[in-house]
Design a protein around this motif. Structure first.
Motif, mmCIF file in Angstrom:
data_model
loop_
_atom_site.group_PDB
_atom_site.id
_atom_site.type_symbol
_atom_site.label_atom_id
_atom_site.label_comp_id
_atom_site.label_asym_id
_atom_site.label_seq_id
_atom_site.Cartn_x
_atom_site.Cartn_y
_atom_site.Cartn_z
ATOM 1 N N GLY A 215 13.420 3.113 -96.772
ATOM 2 C CA GLY A 215 13.417 4.435 -97.376
ATOM 3 C C GLY A 215 12.310 4.593 -98.403
ATOM 4 N N ARG A 216 11.983 3.502 -99.106
ATOM 5 C CA ARG A 216 10.945 3.573 -100.140
ATOM 6 C C ARG A 216 9.536 3.534 -99.550
ATOM 7 N N TRP A 217 9.315 2.617 -98.593
ATOM 8 C CA TRP A 217 7.966 2.393 -98.073
ATOM 9 C C TRP A 217 7.707 3.007 -96.704
ATOM 10 N N GLY A 218 8.760 3.332 -95.974
ATOM 11 C CA GLY A 218 8.595 3.872 -94.620
ATOM 12 C C GLY A 218 7.681 5.097 -94.537
ATOM 13 N N PRO A 219 7.931 6.143 -95.355
ATOM 14 C CA PRO A 219 7.064 7.328 -95.290
ATOM 15 C C PRO A 219 5.598 7.008 -95.592
ATOM 16 N N SER A 220 5.360 6.139 -96.574
ATOM 17 C CA SER A 220 3.980 5.786 -96.920
ATOM 18 C C SER A 220 3.299 5.020 -95.792
ATOM 19 N N ILE A 221 4.034 4.103 -95.170
ATOM 20 C CA ILE A 221 3.471 3.336 -94.054
ATOM 21 C C ILE A 221 3.107 4.262 -92.896
ATOM 22 N N ALA A 222 3.967 5.229 -92.629
ATOM 23 C CA ALA A 222 3.682 6.188 -91.548
ATOM 24 C C ALA A 222 2.419 6.993 -91.860
ATOM 25 N N GLY A 223 2.280 7.410 -93.116
ATOM 26 C CA GLY A 223 1.087 8.159 -93.504
ATOM 27 C C GLY A 223 -0.172 7.318 -93.434
ATOM 28 N N LEU A 224 -0.103 6.084 -93.903
ATOM 29 C CA LEU A 224 -1.255 5.176 -93.884
ATOM 30 C C LEU A 224 -1.701 4.858 -92.461
ATOM 31 N N ALA A 225 -0.751 4.788 -91.532
ATOM 32 C CA ALA A 225 -1.076 4.433 -90.148
ATOM 33 C C ALA A 225 -1.952 5.489 -89.472
ATOM 34 N N ILE A 226 -1.894 6.711 -89.959
ATOM 35 C CA ILE A 226 -2.654 7.790 -89.338
ATOM 36 C C ILE A 226 -4.103 7.810 -89.815
#
Length: 266
Positions: A215-226
């Motif tokens: 929940g803490r890092w998931g959204p950021s990881i998804a954004g960074l992957a793009i």
């Protein structure tokens, strides 16, 4: 507007040697200003008259630069021919290294997207700083392009969308380049990253995992992957769209249309 499928012809080393042999009168291995002008003059003359004055192999090479197929080597096409001759093998390697560096440097523009992707887990001042870096890159890029434009004598640099060099005012270049950077480097990536981070956050919440590390890092990881795909996916599309928009609706579109009508009238 030149069709996107039309690409500038490239001279092979052998073709370059043929033309250099015929037009390099002083044998110094390069074309001086007068020699280049003579080449361009004969290239236009060769295509506009039925009687050929040049050797067949030279004529065949010159005809490659009749890119629009109208049977005439026009001013911008002869300039493309001259440009190819001036671009020696050393300069070609240098251009490749420069292009590779430019592609890497391009990612500075997306610093703000790293900040946006990491917004949920870093201090807001760091996000603000990332936007400052991106905007600084945009200003630097516009300034660099303006400098190169001045060095080219206010002629455009051939691109996929416009394979011929064309006259362009400094104002037009700065406005078009600024618009491109504002869209391709800031506005569109922001919308993509922000939407991705927000959507991922909602998906994780719906899955009941919002309180853990996911929940803490998931959204950021998804954004960074793009982010790595953004230049490849956005730059060409946005550049073509901006050029097309200003060509049709820009403040200089009317004068260009009047110039075309004047040429037809003559």
């Amino acid at each position: 507007m030149t069709p996107l499928s039309v690409q500038p012809s490239k001279l092979s080393p052998e073709e370059r040697r043929v033309l250099m042999k015929y037009f390099d009168n002083n044998g110094d291995g390069k074309l001086s200003g007068p020699e280049l002008m003579e080449l361009m003059r004969q290239a236009k003359e060769e295509m506009s008259t039925s009687a050929s004055k040049l050797p067949e192999n030279v004529t065949k090479i010159i005809k490659k630069f009749d890119l629009n197929g109208n049977g005439v080597v026009e001013e911008n096409e002869s300039q493309a021919l001259g440009h190819e001759l001036e671009l020696g093998e050393t300069n070609a390697r240098y251009a490749a290294y420069t292009a590779a560096f430019a592609r890497g440097f391009r990612y500075l523009a997306f610093t703000s997207d790293f900040g946006e992707a990491l917004r949920p887990v870093i201090a807001s001042r760091l996000v603000t700083a990332s936007y400052a870096v991106s905007i600084g890159y945009c200003f630097a890029d516009v300034g660099w392009e303006a400098y190169k434009h001045h060095q080219r004598g206010y002629m455009t640099e051939p691109t996929h969308h416009k394979p011929f060099s064309q006259p362009m005012s400094m104002t037009q270049l700065v406005v078009e380049r600024s618009t491109f950077q504002a869209l391709a480097s800031v506005a569109v990536p922001f919308a993509i990253i922000h939407t991705t981070v927000d959507a991922t956050k909602h998906l994780i919440k719906a899955a009941g995992a919002s309180k853990g590390a996911l929940g803490r890092w998931g959204p950021s990881i998804a954004g960074l992957a793009i982010i790595p795909a953004l230049p490849m996916c956005l730059d060409e599309v946005v550049e073509g769209g901006v050029e097309s928009m200003f060509e049709r609706y820009g403040p200089w579109a009317a004068s260009k249309h009047m110039d075309q009508q004047h040429v037809k009238a003559e």
